[in-house]
Design an enzyme around this catalytic site. Structure first.
Site, PDB file in Angstrom:
ATOM      1  N   LYS A  84     -81.804  67.588   5.305  1.00  0.00           N
ATOM      2  CA  LYS A  84     -82.024  66.233   5.823  1.00  0.00           C
ATOM      3  C   LYS A  84     -82.849  65.415   4.834  1.00  0.00           C
ATOM      4  O   LYS A  84     -82.535  64.254   4.546  1.00  0.00           O
ATOM      5  CB  LYS A  84     -82.708  66.298   7.200  1.00  0.00           C
ATOM      6  CG  LYS A  84     -81.758  66.776   8.294  1.00  0.00           C
ATOM      7  CD  LYS A  84     -82.463  67.149   9.599  1.00  0.00           C
ATOM      8  CE  LYS A  84     -81.454  67.744  10.588  1.00  0.00           C
ATOM      9  NZ  LYS A  84     -82.043  68.254  11.826  1.00  0.00           N
TER      10      LYS A  84
ATOM     11  N   ASP B 108     -82.767  60.918  16.507  1.00  0.00           N
ATOM     12  CA  ASP B 108     -82.004  62.006  17.130  1.00  0.00           C
ATOM     13  C   ASP B 108     -81.252  61.500  18.366  1.00  0.00           C
ATOM     14  O   ASP B 108     -80.333  62.170  18.836  1.00  0.00           O
ATOM     15  CB  ASP B 108     -82.968  63.113  17.604  1.00  0.00           C
ATOM     16  CG  ASP B 108     -82.937  64.342  16.716  1.00  0.00           C
ATOM     17  OD1 ASP B 108     -81.885  64.612  16.105  1.00  0.00           O
ATOM     18  OD2 ASP B 108     -83.970  65.035  16.659  1.00  0.00           O
TER      19      ASP B 108
ATOM     20  N   GLN C 292     -87.823  68.688  14.431  1.00  0.00           N
ATOM     21  CA  GLN C 292     -86.791  69.732  14.412  1.00  0.00           C
ATOM     22  C   GLN C 292     -86.970  70.688  15.587  1.00  0.00           C
ATOM     23  O   GLN C 292     -88.087  71.155  15.871  1.00  0.00           O
ATOM     24  CB  GLN C 292     -86.855  70.494  13.076  1.00  0.00           C
ATOM     25  CG  GLN C 292     -85.750  71.504  12.873  1.00  0.00           C
ATOM     26  CD  GLN C 292     -84.363  70.877  12.684  1.00  0.00           C
ATOM     27  OE1 GLN C 292     -84.232  69.710  12.335  1.00  0.00           O
ATOM     28  NE2 GLN C 292     -83.330  71.643  12.920  1.00  0.00           N
TER      29      GLN C 292
END
Ligand code: GUN
Length: 319
Positions: free
Chosen positions: A72, A139, A116
């Site tokens: 990422k 997200d 995460q």
């Protein structure tokens, strides 16, 4: 297009012939097309004085998470973003993590925050995800964004990256094959909050007729057989069989399952391989086009994270 990106060029490039007679949907090429446009628009935003900023937070030392987080950060840099990674000890308390999120929420250089998952035991993931400012929730997991998507406001919602990427593949494939989405039958197999449910909302926003099925659906075969578009996100290796696929259907496989392979690796350990939720070889025979695993939906997830970060930065700059 619903995701805030203009229509991508070269849809046909995303489709190639498969050895099974059907066509493969190349997620790698599609993701590069998205990333190229994100980088272009980021450059324009930088020229206007705003550099998109993405903060990724990793708690603990989960090896798979370390790989994902590294990928990422790399993608963010390749798009010209300001990219920061916060590596926190596995012993980090919930209060410490919430304090960092509050700091990132208040940081004008940061437009996207990703914590995460999974988080270590003892930290309440729901509480953490709800602490991220909805405007920085790249997200798309915050209840505000879930709600916006639920009421069909795909323009304002930040949409979870995997279903968003799956929709881009569906749109590109349909455009390449000259198929319309409007009114067509879509079946989503899997009802998770991260993939199945948001996928349903996105397909509805395209005026598709959507059925949500799952591992407990009574006659899964009959349900899948009526689909013009199948999205498999059920988390069971090769569960969707070839004879379940209506001839000419488009198949999107979100699953990533590690299963035993053949033989031993260099270290003398039994080999493993990645397979999807779809029996690829079987389904490729009937499908008009199908995503492989790996190389299908996977690369799109990171590309859509960059697209979400860019959107968050563009909105912040417009305020
Ligand atoms: N862990 C595995 N996939 C994801 C994802 O899409 N977002 C976050 N935050 N964590 C993950």
């Amino acid at each position: 297009m619903t995701l805030g990106l203009s229509d991508q060029p070269a849809h046909a490039d995303v489709i190639r012939s498969s050895e099974h007679g059907g066509r493969i949907i190349d997620g790698k090429i599609a993701s590069l097309q998205v990333l190229e446009e994100v980088a272009e628009r980021a450059k324009a935003l930088v020229a206007r004085g705003t550099t998109p900023g993405l903060a990724v937070v990793l708690v603990g030392e989960n090896p798979a998470s370390q790989v994902y987080v590294g990928a990422k950060g790399k993608a963010a840099k390749s798009c010209g973003f300001h990219s920061v990674q916060h590596d926190l000890e596995a012993t980090t308390t919930e209060a410490e993590l919430l304090k960092l999120i509050a700091e990132l929420n208040a940081d004008p250089q940061i437009h996207g925050i990703l914590v995460q998952l999974p988080l270590p035991d003892g930290i309440d993931s729901t509480k953490v995800l709800e602490a991220v400012s909805p405007s920085k929730d790249v997200d798309g997991f915050h209840p505000v964004n879930v709600g916006l998507l639920g009421v069909g406001d795909v323009t304002r919602a930040l949409v979870p990256c995997t279903p968003a990427g799956s929709l881009v593949l569906i749109e590109k494939t349909a455009a390449a094959l000259g198929v319309k989405l409007d009114g067509m039958e879509a079946v989503v197999v899997g009802r998770s909050n991260i993939v199945g449910k948001p996928m349903v909302q996105l397909l509805l926003s395209k005026n598709m007729t959507v059925t949500i099925a799952h591992s407990r659906t009574k006659d899964l075969k009959a349900t899948v057989q009526k689909a013009d578009f199948v999205v498999a996100a059920v988390g069971r290796p090769e569960m969707i069989k070839g004879e379940w696929i209506k001839p000419g259907a488009i198949v999107i496989d979100v699953g990533i399952n590690r299963v035993p392979g053949e033989g031993l690796n260099a270290a003398g350990k039994p080999k493993t391989k990645l397979v999807g939720d779809v029996d690829y070889a079987g389904c490729a025979v009937n499908a008009a086009a199908i995503t492989p695993v790996p190389g299908g939906v996977g690369p799109m997830t990171i590309a859509m994270l960059m697209a979400n970060t860019l959107r968050a930065a563009e909105r912040a700059a417009a305020q």
